[in-house]
Design an enzyme around this catalytic site. Structure first.
Site, PDB file in Angstrom:
ATOM      1  N   HIS A   1       0.824  -1.213   0.000  1.00 11.08           N
ATOM      2  CA  HIS A   1       0.000   0.000   0.000  1.00 11.08           C
ATOM      3  C   HIS A   1       0.860   1.265   0.000  1.00 11.08           C
ATOM      4  O   HIS A   1       0.526   2.244  -0.674  1.00 11.08           O
ATOM      5  CB  HIS A   1      -0.916  -0.014   1.233  1.00 11.08           C
ATOM      6  CG  HIS A   1      -1.813   1.187   1.310  1.00 11.08           C
ATOM      7  ND1 HIS A   1      -2.820   1.426   0.394  1.00 11.08           N
ATOM      8  CD2 HIS A   1      -1.839   2.231   2.195  1.00 11.08           C
ATOM      9  CE1 HIS A   1      -3.424   2.557   0.705  1.00 11.08           C
ATOM     10  NE2 HIS A   1      -2.847   3.069   1.785  1.00 11.08           N
TER      11      HIS A   1
ATOM     12  N   ASP B   1      15.611  49.044   9.911  1.00  8.90           N
ATOM     13  CA  ASP B   1      16.219  49.543  11.135  1.00  8.90           C
ATOM     14  C   ASP B   1      16.825  48.423  11.976  1.00  8.90           C
ATOM     15  O   ASP B   1      16.560  47.235  11.749  1.00  8.90           O
ATOM     16  CB  ASP B   1      15.167  50.257  11.993  1.00  8.90           C
ATOM     17  CG  ASP B   1      14.891  51.670  11.499  1.00  8.90           C
ATOM     18  OD1 ASP B   1      15.634  52.153  10.645  1.00  8.90           O
ATOM     19  OD2 ASP B   1      13.916  52.274  11.988  1.00  8.90           O
TER      20      ASP B   1
ATOM     21  N   LYS C   1      20.224  52.359  13.781  1.00  7.90           N
ATOM     22  CA  LYS C   1      20.800  53.369  14.664  1.00  7.90           C
ATOM     23  C   LYS C   1      20.865  52.821  16.082  1.00  7.90           C
ATOM     24  O   LYS C   1      19.885  52.336  16.620  1.00  7.90           O
ATOM     25  CB  LYS C   1      19.939  54.640  14.674  1.00  7.90           C
ATOM     26  CG  LYS C   1      19.795  55.313  13.323  1.00  7.90           C
ATOM     27  CD  LYS C   1      18.827  56.466  13.423  1.00  7.90           C
ATOM     28  CE  LYS C   1      18.565  57.096  12.067  1.00  7.90           C
ATOM     29  NZ  LYS C   1      17.557  58.168  12.163  1.00  7.90           N
TER      30      LYS C   1
ATOM     31  N   GLY D   1      10.967  49.365  13.229  1.00  4.89           N
ATOM     32  CA  GLY D   1      10.475  48.665  14.400  1.00  4.89           C
ATOM     33  C   GLY D   1       9.332  49.429  15.053  1.00  4.89           C
ATOM     34  O   GLY D   1       9.296  50.659  15.041  1.00  4.89           O
ATOM     35  N   GLY D   2       8.372  48.696  15.615  1.00  4.73           N
ATOM     36  CA  GLY D   2       7.227  49.338  16.274  1.00  4.73           C
ATOM     37  C   GLY D   2       6.322  50.029  15.285  1.00  4.73           C
ATOM     38  O   GLY D   2       5.980  49.486  14.231  1.00  4.73           O
ATOM     39  N   ASP D   3       5.923  51.254  15.609  1.00  8.95           N
ATOM     40  CA  ASP D   3       5.066  52.060  14.741  1.00  8.95           C
ATOM     41  C   ASP D   3       5.883  53.242  14.223  1.00  8.95           C
ATOM     42  O   ASP D   3       6.583  53.911  15.007  1.00  8.95           O
ATOM     43  CB  ASP D   3       3.852  52.576  15.523  1.00  8.95           C
ATOM     44  CG  ASP D   3       2.938  53.417  14.653  1.00  8.95           C
ATOM     45  OD1 ASP D   3       2.000  52.842  14.072  1.00  8.95           O
ATOM     46  OD2 ASP D   3       3.174  54.637  14.545  1.00  8.95           O
TER      47      ASP D   3
ATOM     48  N   MET E   1      13.523  54.087  24.816  1.00  8.87           N
ATOM     49  CA  MET E   1      14.944  54.462  24.745  1.00  8.87           C
ATOM     50  C   MET E   1      15.419  55.135  26.039  1.00  8.87           C
ATOM     51  O   MET E   1      16.184  56.094  26.010  1.00  8.87           O
ATOM     52  CB  MET E   1      15.198  55.392  23.547  1.00  8.87           C
ATOM     53  CG  MET E   1      14.775  54.777  22.214  1.00  8.87           C
ATOM     54  SD  MET E   1      14.681  55.965  20.856  1.00  8.87           S
ATOM     55  CE  MET E   1      13.161  56.850  21.263  1.00  8.87           C
TER      56      MET E   1
END
Length: 457
Positions: free
Chosen positions: A22, A248, A270, A301-303, A383
């Site tokens: 099979h 980034d 950065k 990154g982020g908004d 930051m």
């Protein structure tokens, strides 16, 4: 990548299956669909398998596999017996002759894997796990079966019919790809799905007549705090169609892996006092590539509009007459707080939240301290790791109590996420103790104490 996926053309190519049961039959069904000529060697054979062999004009060899068999006459060999020793022998003989071989459910004795397949011929999608989890591959196939329309095969065939004519009209491969992508988003696709081939032909002819060199555009895309599953659908779509990706430091490797594989990727990250490319240089890159007719994804990154300098970048684009789109992302404040189990607002603890940057200017943070000392308010500092000690001192000096809870969330939403909780009086001393490094988000407020109950990750 542990395996290299390829698609073999097996029409009228001789292939060998070792085994007559099979399992061998299941593999023969796939090879028959691919147009292969199938030989089977086995002391006994399933009648259904024998029918496939005869239908492909192959031959059945009623014998056990033996090392003297000339395997070099075959494009590939599949060992599909229930005897591990036989499968191992097949593998060793094929390896010695550099013939592709697969031993069913025996990854160590495989030179290639048979993937789970979604068949929309000529469109074929394969899913493989390098033998680690065939069940998972089949489950993913089931999900794809439900999301890939049957008409996609027709669309692939239609595209093949027009491919040479489009290539002759649009010589530049990047521009040609954009032509096809735009076409697939047009009404033409539905016409093909509904078998209105004449109308589809008319639409593509019209598109070729009206075709003009595409204008460049910039997509300012928020990549979120790190977890690729937090990307928006629109962000993912634009990342996949961009010619150039300018990204980034805070964009994770997992997210970069979701960008178009052949896109040009430019790092402009950065870090504090270490800018790979100054902001003016980033702005100039965006304008330069867009004016060359490229579709540029500025991945942040982020908004992009929350401490991301996105506003400055699109001001530059506007001044240069470059078209742009902005795609918001989940900002670090909401993403990291959620993954740490810290609600930024809560009816009993905080009725407001403020986002602040902790960057120092001339050695001292310039913040409206008298507005920040408020019991029912959450402070979120981006930051702020370098200036954390001075920030805590300033808040205490302006009347905030030393016992106010503080949380540091390092590399939030990623597998390396680390959360350290303390107070205004002692949190700075815990940075080196717990080896906290950037990127780190700081949350100050009573909501931090809820983490003990609400942490879920």
């Amino acid at each position: 990548m542990d395996i290299f996926p390829i698609s073999l053309k097996l029409q009228q190519q001789a292939c060998l299956i070792v085994g007559g049961g099979h399992i061998a039959y299941r593999k023969a069904v796939l090879l028959q669909k691919a147009g292969a000529v199938i030989d089977v060697i086995s002391p006994e054979i399933n009648p259904e398998l024998l029918a496939i062999v005869e239908a492909t004009e192959g031959k059945y060899i009623a014998a056990a596999f033996h090392a003297e068999l000339n395997v070099r006459q075959y494009r590939l060999v599949i060992a599909a017996t229930d005897d591990a020793e036989t499968n191992r022998k097949v593998f060793e003989v094929c390896e010695a002759e550099n013939v592709l071989v697969n031993s069913v459910d025996d990854p160590p004795h495989c030179r290639f894997m048979v993937p789970a397949i979604v068949d929309r011929s000529p469109l074929v999608v394969s899913i493989a796990t390098n033998g680690a989890s065939p069940v998972l591959a089949r489950q993913i196939r089931t999900q794809l079966e439900a999301t890939i329309p049957q008409g996609m095969g027709k669309l692939a065939a239609f595209s093949g019919k027009w491919r040479q004519e489009v290539k002759a009209k649009i010589e530049n491969p990047d521009q040609r790809r954009i032509f096809w992508e735009d076409l697939y988003e047009s009404p033409l696709k539905e016409q093909v799905f509904n078998d209105n081939v004449a109308e589809a032909d008319r639409l593509i002819e019209q598109a070729l007549i009206e075709w003009q060199k595409p204008q460049g555009e910039v997509y300012l895309v928020g990549a979120g705090p790190g977890d690729p599953e937090l990307l928006t659908l629109k962000a993912l779509r634009l990342m996949q169609q961009a010619d150039v990706v300018i990204y980034d430091r805070l964009v994770s490797e997992l997210i970069m892996d979701l960008c178009r594989r052949d896109a040009e990727k430019i790092y402009v990250g950065k870090a504090r006092s270490n800018h790979a490319v100054p902001q003016e240089g980033i702005n100039a890159l965006l304008v330069k590539y867009a004016q060359e007719g490229k579709r540029v994804c500025r991945l942040k990154g982020g908004d992009p509009f929350i401490f991301g300098r996105g506003g400055e970048e699109i001001q530059e684009l506007f001044a240069a007459g470059v078209s742009f789109q902005v795609v918001p992302g989940i900002t670090a404040a909401s993403g990291c707080a959620a993954y740490a189990g810290i609600p930024l607002t809560h009816r009993d603890y905080a009725q407001s939240v403020r986002f602040l940057t902790g960057h120092l200017k001339e050695g001292s943070p310039e913040l409206p301290w008298h507005e920040l000392v408020y019991e029912n308010q959450t402070l979120v500092l981006y930051m702020g790791l370098v200036g954390l000690e001075k920030i805590c001192q300033k808040l205490i000096a302006h009347g905030q109590r030393e016992t106010m809870p503080v949380a540091l969330i390092s590399k939030g939403t990623t597998p390396e996420q680390k959360v350290v909780v303390g107070t205004l009086a002692d949190i700075a001393s815990k940075v080196s103790e717990h080896q906290i490094h950037a990127p780190t988000l700081t949350i100050i407020g009573e909501v931090v104490q809820l983490r003990e109950q609400l942490q879920w990750r």
